[in-house]
Design a protein around this motif. Structure first.
Motif, mmCIF file in Angstrom:
data_model
loop_
_atom_site.group_PDB
_atom_site.id
_atom_site.type_symbol
_atom_site.label_atom_id
_atom_site.label_comp_id
_atom_site.label_asym_id
_atom_site.label_seq_id
_atom_site.Cartn_x
_atom_site.Cartn_y
_atom_site.Cartn_z
ATOM 1 N N VAL A 29 0.861 -1.179 0.000
ATOM 2 C CA VAL A 29 0.000 0.000 0.000
ATOM 3 C C VAL A 29 0.897 1.228 0.000
ATOM 4 C CG1 VAL A 29 -1.804 1.235 1.240
ATOM 5 C CG2 VAL A 29 -1.762 -1.261 1.287
ATOM 6 N N ALA A 30 0.817 2.027 -1.073
ATOM 7 C CA ALA A 30 1.669 3.205 -1.196
ATOM 8 C C ALA A 30 0.810 4.442 -1.437
ATOM 9 C CB ALA A 30 2.657 3.025 -2.355
ATOM 10 N N GLY A 31 1.403 5.585 -1.261
ATOM 11 C CA GLY A 31 0.678 6.826 -1.517
ATOM 12 C C GLY A 31 1.329 7.978 -0.807
ATOM 13 N N ARG A 32 0.862 9.172 -1.126
ATOM 14 C CA ARG A 32 1.419 10.363 -0.496
ATOM 15 C C ARG A 32 1.213 10.315 1.012
ATOM 16 N NH1 ARG A 32 2.662 14.879 -3.285
ATOM 17 N NH2 ARG A 32 2.215 16.178 -1.484
ATOM 18 N N LYS A 37 -3.324 5.883 3.857
ATOM 19 C CA LYS A 37 -2.902 4.494 3.643
ATOM 20 C C LYS A 37 -3.226 3.607 4.843
ATOM 21 C CE LYS A 37 1.252 5.944 3.051
ATOM 22 N NZ LYS A 37 0.896 7.373 3.022
ATOM 23 N N SER A 38 -2.767 4.055 6.021
ATOM 24 C CA SER A 38 -2.958 3.223 7.216
ATOM 25 C C SER A 38 -4.449 3.081 7.519
ATOM 26 C CB SER A 38 -2.215 3.835 8.407
ATOM 27 O OG SER A 38 -0.832 3.952 8.105
ATOM 28 N N SER A 39 -5.201 4.159 7.334
ATOM 29 C CA SER A 39 -6.659 4.106 7.571
ATOM 30 C C SER A 39 -7.321 3.109 6.629
ATOM 31 C CB SER A 39 -7.284 5.475 7.334
ATOM 32 O OG SER A 39 -6.662 6.469 8.101
ATOM 33 N N ALA A 40 -6.903 3.107 5.370
ATOM 34 C CA ALA A 40 -7.489 2.191 4.387
ATOM 35 C C ALA A 40 -7.204 0.740 4.774
ATOM 36 C CB ALA A 40 -6.942 2.494 2.988
ATOM 37 N N ILE A 41 -5.985 0.491 5.237
ATOM 38 C CA ILE A 41 -5.633 -0.867 5.668
ATOM 39 C C ILE A 41 -6.551 -1.307 6.809
ATOM 40 C CG2 ILE A 41 -3.850 -2.221 6.878
ATOM 41 C CD1 ILE A 41 -1.769 -0.764 5.170
ATOM 42 N N VAL A 140 -6.042 1.774 -7.745
ATOM 43 C CA VAL A 140 -6.027 3.070 -7.063
ATOM 44 C C VAL A 140 -7.273 3.230 -6.198
ATOM 45 C CG1 VAL A 140 -6.018 5.583 -7.406
ATOM 46 C CG2 VAL A 140 -4.679 4.119 -8.938
ATOM 47 N N LEU A 141 -7.067 3.590 -4.935
ATOM 48 C CA LEU A 141 -8.192 3.920 -4.059
ATOM 49 C C LEU A 141 -8.249 5.438 -3.953
ATOM 50 C CD1 LEU A 141 -8.024 1.555 -0.921
ATOM 51 C CD2 LEU A 141 -9.202 1.182 -3.085
ATOM 52 N N LEU A 142 -9.344 6.020 -4.454
ATOM 53 C CA LEU A 142 -9.540 7.466 -4.300
ATOM 54 C C LEU A 142 -10.223 7.670 -2.962
ATOM 55 C CD1 LEU A 142 -10.743 8.565 -7.839
ATOM 56 C CD2 LEU A 142 -8.502 8.931 -6.781
ATOM 57 N N THR A 143 -9.393 7.926 -1.975
ATOM 58 C CA THR A 143 -9.934 7.947 -0.625
ATOM 59 C C THR A 143 -10.372 9.346 -0.198
ATOM 60 O OG1 THR A 143 -9.608 7.020 1.561
ATOM 61 C CG2 THR A 143 -7.742 8.205 0.615
ATOM 62 N N LYS A 144 -10.972 9.405 0.981
ATOM 63 C CA LYS A 144 -11.567 10.645 1.518
ATOM 64 C C LYS A 144 -12.709 11.122 0.616
ATOM 65 C CE LYS A 144 -7.210 11.784 3.792
ATOM 66 N NZ LYS A 144 -6.383 12.782 4.456
ATOM 67 N N SER A 145 -13.365 10.173 -0.065
ATOM 68 C CA SER A 145 -14.488 10.512 -0.953
ATOM 69 C C SER A 145 -15.603 11.236 -0.198
ATOM 70 C CB SER A 145 -15.072 9.246 -1.582
ATOM 71 O OG SER A 145 -14.188 8.740 -2.533
ATOM 72 N N ASP A 146 -15.686 10.989 1.107
ATOM 73 C CA ASP A 146 -16.711 11.667 1.915
ATOM 74 C C ASP A 146 -16.528 13.173 1.957
ATOM 75 O OD1 ASP A 146 -15.057 12.193 4.688
ATOM 76 O OD2 ASP A 146 -14.470 10.307 3.759
ATOM 77 N N PHE A 173 -13.311 5.510 -2.380
ATOM 78 C CA PHE A 173 -13.146 4.868 -1.080
ATOM 79 C C PHE A 173 -13.318 5.918 0.014
ATOM 80 C CE2 PHE A 173 -10.682 2.891 2.384
ATOM 81 C CZ PHE A 173 -11.117 1.578 2.296
ATOM 82 N N SER A 174 -13.820 5.498 1.147
ATOM 83 C CA SER A 174 -13.872 6.390 2.308
ATOM 84 C C SER A 174 -13.799 5.567 3.580
ATOM 85 C CB SER A 174 -15.161 7.202 2.315
ATOM 86 O OG SER A 174 -15.342 7.788 3.594
ATOM 87 N N THR A 175 -12.925 5.969 4.457
ATOM 88 C CA THR A 175 -12.835 5.242 5.721
ATOM 89 C C THR A 175 -13.936 5.715 6.667
ATOM 90 O OG1 THR A 175 -11.277 6.837 6.637
ATOM 91 C CG2 THR A 175 -10.355 4.960 5.502
ATOM 92 N N LEU A 176 -14.480 6.892 6.373
ATOM 93 C CA LEU A 176 -15.520 7.449 7.235
ATOM 94 C C LEU A 176 -16.865 6.762 6.978
ATOM 95 C CD1 LEU A 176 -15.062 9.926 9.183
ATOM 96 C CD2 LEU A 176 -16.502 11.189 7.584
ATOM 97 N N THR A 177 -17.236 6.656 5.702
ATOM 98 C CA THR A 177 -18.535 6.052 5.357
ATOM 99 C C THR A 177 -18.377 4.580 4.970
ATOM 100 O OG1 THR A 177 -18.310 6.581 3.017
ATOM 101 C CG2 THR A 177 -19.310 8.270 4.408
ATOM 102 N N ARG A 178 -17.148 4.137 4.844
ATOM 103 C CA ARG A 178 -16.799 2.777 4.410
ATOM 104 C C ARG A 178 -17.237 2.507 2.974
ATOM 105 N NH1 ARG A 178 -15.629 -0.156 9.777
ATOM 106 N NH2 ARG A 178 -14.929 -1.811 8.427
#
Ligand SMILES: Nc1nc2c(ncn2[C@@H]2O[C@H](COP(=O)(O)OP(=O)(O)OP(=O)(O)O)[C@@H](O)[C@H]2O)c(=O)[nH]1
Ligand SMILES: [Mg+2]
Length: 198
Positions: A29-32, A37-41, A140-146, A173-178
């Motif tokens: 898992v890589a990224g800026r 990253k850790s949240s997605a894991i 690619v996971l586009l995270t923080k979509s929330d 992807f969103s760790t907040l809304t899953r």
């Protein structure tokens, strides 16, 4: 319940000599820095604070190996693009990453974590070029979509998909809304079940 009930932290490595034996299959898992990253894991494995998250960028500075099952691992890589580090540290990071990607025979796939509000940035492009060069399957996971309105998020997804062409697959992807949890997990399982490239 965790998708991987036996998931556990194995070790952190700061040099190739400290990497775990290169057998079985693993996904990196890589990224800026601070992309999530850790949240997605933690969401994918379904465990709180499994991989340590932080509001402070640059939290993960080592290559962290997690065991999911026997001979199946997930690797939390240190974030890139963190401004407030010395040149020496940055050079060390670059060498450690290069060593990791060049040497790991068990590496089956890459999750690239990208903040949906930023899109693909220079370091992401470099990581993608590298993955393409070594034929490493990438998702690619586009995270923080929330953090975006639904329409804006959909537009961002289309834009990144267009930029990626067939180099990598992409999802929201969103760790907040899953959001995107099941899709990401299915991708992880697929990477881990793929046999080694010849
Ligand atoms: N709203 C929202 N916040 C998120 C999401 N994912 C991560 N964050 C937040 O973003 C910050 C950074 O998350 P981390 O998972 O520690 O990021 P990282 O990429 O591992 O960072 P480094 O290890 O420093 O490179 C934390 O404050 C998280 O709570 C998300 O999907 N939505
Ligand atoms: Mg981290």
């Amino acid at each position: 319940m965790s998708h991987y009930p036996d998931a556990h932290f194995i070790k952190s490595a700061n040099a190739v000599s400290q990497f775990v034996p290169d057998t079985g299959a693993e996904v990196a898992v890589a990224g800026r820095s601070n992309a999530g990253k850790s949240s997605a894991i933690n969401i994918i494995v379904n465990r709180r604070q499994f991989a340590r998250t932080s509001k402070t960028p640059g939290r993960t500075q080592l290559v962290n190996f997690f065991g999911l099952q026997e001979q199946r691992r997930l690797i939390d890589l240190p974030g890139y693009g963190f401004a407030r580090v010395s040149d020496k540290k940055r050079a060390h990071w670059r060498n450690l990453m290069a060593d990791y990607f060049e040497c790991r025979k068990s590496l089956r796939g890459l999750f690239l974590i990208v903040d949906i509000r930023r899109g693909l940035m220079e370091f992401d492009q470099q990581m993608l070029s590298f993955a393409e060069l070594v034929s490493l399957p990438t998702h690619v996971l586009l995270t923080k979509s929330d953090k975006l309105k639904r329409g804006q998020a959909a537009t961002a997804l289309l834009e990144v998909r267009r930029e990626l062409r067939d180099i990598a697959t992409v999802q929201q992807f969103s760790t907040l809304t899953r959001l995107g949890e099941a899709e990401a997990r299915a991708q992880l399982d697929q990477f881990l079940s793929e046999s080694a490239a010849e």
